[in-house]
Write an enzyme that holds these catalytic residues in place. Sequence first.
Site, short mmCIF file in Angstrom:
data_model
loop_
_atom_site.label_atom_id
_atom_site.label_comp_id
_atom_site.label_asym_id
_atom_site.label_seq_id
_atom_site.Cartn_x
_atom_site.Cartn_y
_atom_site.Cartn_z
N LYS A 1 -10.90 -3.72 -3.67
CA LYS A 1 -11.75 -2.51 -3.73
C LYS A 1 -11.10 -1.43 -4.57
O LYS A 1 -11.78 -0.61 -5.17
CB LYS A 1 -11.93 -1.94 -2.33
CG LYS A 1 -12.73 -2.81 -1.40
CD LYS A 1 -12.62 -2.21 0.01
CE LYS A 1 -13.33 -3.05 1.04
NZ LYS A 1 -12.71 -2.92 2.36
N LYS B 1 -5.41 -10.24 -6.62
CA LYS B 1 -6.54 -10.36 -5.70
C LYS B 1 -7.68 -9.43 -6.13
O LYS B 1 -7.42 -8.30 -6.57
CB LYS B 1 -6.04 -9.96 -4.31
CG LYS B 1 -7.02 -10.11 -3.19
CD LYS B 1 -6.36 -9.71 -1.87
CE LYS B 1 -6.49 -8.23 -1.60
NZ LYS B 1 -7.36 -7.85 -0.50
N LYS C 1 0.83 -1.22 0.00
CA LYS C 1 0.00 0.00 0.00
C LYS C 1 0.86 1.26 0.00
O LYS C 1 0.47 2.26 -0.60
CB LYS C 1 -0.97 -0.01 1.18
CG LYS C 1 -2.06 -1.06 1.01
CD LYS C 1 -3.34 -0.76 1.73
CE LYS C 1 -4.41 -1.72 1.26
NZ LYS C 1 -5.59 -1.77 2.08
N1 AQP Z 1 -10.13 -10.95 -2.70
C1 AQP Z 1 -10.47 -11.39 -1.50
N2 AQP Z 1 -10.78 -12.69 -1.31
C2 AQP Z 1 -11.15 -13.15 -0.08
N3 AQP Z 1 -11.23 -12.36 1.02
C3 AQP Z 1 -10.93 -11.05 0.86
N4 AQP Z 1 -10.92 -10.02 1.73
C4 AQP Z 1 -10.54 -8.89 1.08
N5 AQP Z 1 -10.30 -9.16 -0.21
C5 AQP Z 1 -10.54 -10.50 -0.38
C6 AQP Z 1 -11.28 -10.15 3.13
O1 AQP Z 1 -12.34 -9.25 3.41
C7 AQP Z 1 -12.23 -8.82 4.76
C8 AQP Z 1 -12.34 -7.34 4.81
O2 AQP Z 1 -11.28 -6.76 4.07
P1 AQP Z 1 -10.95 -5.24 4.30
O3 AQP Z 1 -12.01 -4.41 3.75
O4 AQP Z 1 -10.65 -5.03 5.70
O5 AQP Z 1 -9.60 -4.98 3.61
P2 AQP Z 1 -8.92 -5.14 2.25
O6 AQP Z 1 -8.24 -6.46 2.27
O7 AQP Z 1 -8.10 -3.94 2.14
O8 AQP Z 1 -9.95 -5.09 1.06
P3 AQP Z 1 -9.43 -4.88 -0.38
O9 AQP Z 1 -10.61 -5.10 -1.23
O10 AQP Z 1 -8.24 -5.69 -0.68
O11 AQP Z 1 -9.02 -3.36 -0.43
P4 AQP Z 1 -7.79 -2.71 -1.12
O12 AQP Z 1 -8.20 -2.53 -2.52
O13 AQP Z 1 -7.63 -1.42 -0.39
O14 AQP Z 1 -6.61 -3.62 -0.96
C9 AQP Z 1 -10.90 -9.34 5.30
O15 AQP Z 1 -11.15 -10.49 6.08
C10 AQP Z 1 -10.15 -9.72 4.05
O16 AQP Z 1 -9.25 -10.78 4.28
#
Ligand code: AQP
Length: 346
Positions: A210, A207, A115
């Site tokens: 978001k 992955k 990040k």
């Molecule tokens: N691709 C994924 N597959 C399975 N589980 C996922 N999680 C996130 N992406 C996947 C799980 O969702 C929960 C909440 O995640 P979060 O919102 O706290 O954080 P994040 O991982 O930052 O979400 P993103 O979508 O990956 O955001 P960005 O784009 O900012 O990197 C957690 O349990 C996570 O494991």
Amino acid sequence: MAQFKELVFSGVQPTGNLHLGNYLGAIKRFVSMQDTHDCIYCVVDMHAITVWQDPKELARQIREVTAAFLAAGIDPKKHIVFNQSQVSGHAELAWVFNCVARMGWASRMTQFKEKAGKDRENASVGLFAYPMLMAADILLYRATHVPVGEDQKQHLELTRDVAQKFNNDFSASIAEHGFGEAFFPITEPLIHGPATRVMSLRDGAKKMSKSDPSDYSRINLTDDADTIAQKIRKAKTDPEPLPSEVEGLKARPEADNLVAIYAALMDVTPEAVLAEHGGSQFSGFKTALVDVAVSKLAPVAGEMRRLMADPAHIDAVLVDGADRARGIATETMNAVKDIVGFVRAR
Ligand code: AQP
């Protein structure tokens, strides 16, 4: 090791674009744990601001994640649903853990490296301290089990390290205050099922996320049936038909991902999906996947829209959950203050 009452804790960041990965890797699994455990599910808004959030959008997104929890089937009366910033114990315990964790531990976190990117000097201090806040979220409730996606594995290992080091550093004081050998449990991560790492629909090596600039890389929980269908039809695949055995998915990340999504939505194993669809061309399999995805996700999206039309109700759920969370958190923080040696009113 001391016995701790089983308790589930997990959180989701209100950072927009809640997607199928968040749903299958986390929220759907939160729902399934409700019958067997006491659960605390948190909208982690303090984590969200480790990167810039527009204040008006943040408030809407906090309500949207709460709506997703409720629409998916989390019961906020039987369990606890709240947003992190309403319980000050998260920040207080995070400070204690900032002083327990080592710079070297935090420096190894791959999420920070990804990040912060190349411009590390410009990343917020909060982004670096994120894993200690996450340890505080969990341990403030002395939670024993944490359902998360695969990407959070390293942070949960750090949570275990923090708990272990706190228990060791303060062992004499912990015993003196009547907490036995250990004050914090060594939390068990629950990273199970076919969809612990849902991949981008455009690139099976990335992955689903978001923050991916392409909306076609993910299925958002708010997408309507037509959009879901369009995104699945456009999902990247390879020219071969589906294999009959899971072995055959190994070098085929996009096929593997679509089979895993189908399996997780249907609550079956990838083996069962291939027993039914092995040998099919993707065109046919994608049609079946669209049907399953729309039938499972459209009701959640509909209920989210209904809930979002009444923000006062969502806010009331969060205030009630925060009141109950605060009761547990205050007890933990009073004990932590005594153990560390802080003076407090009695
Ligand atoms: N691709 C994924 N597959 C399975 N589980 C996922 N999680 C996130 N992406 C996947 C799980 O969702 C929960 C909440 O995640 P979060 O919102 O706290 O954080 P994040 O991982 O930052 O979400 P993103 O979508 O990956 O955001 P960005 O784009 O900012 O990197 C957690 O349990 C996570 O494991």
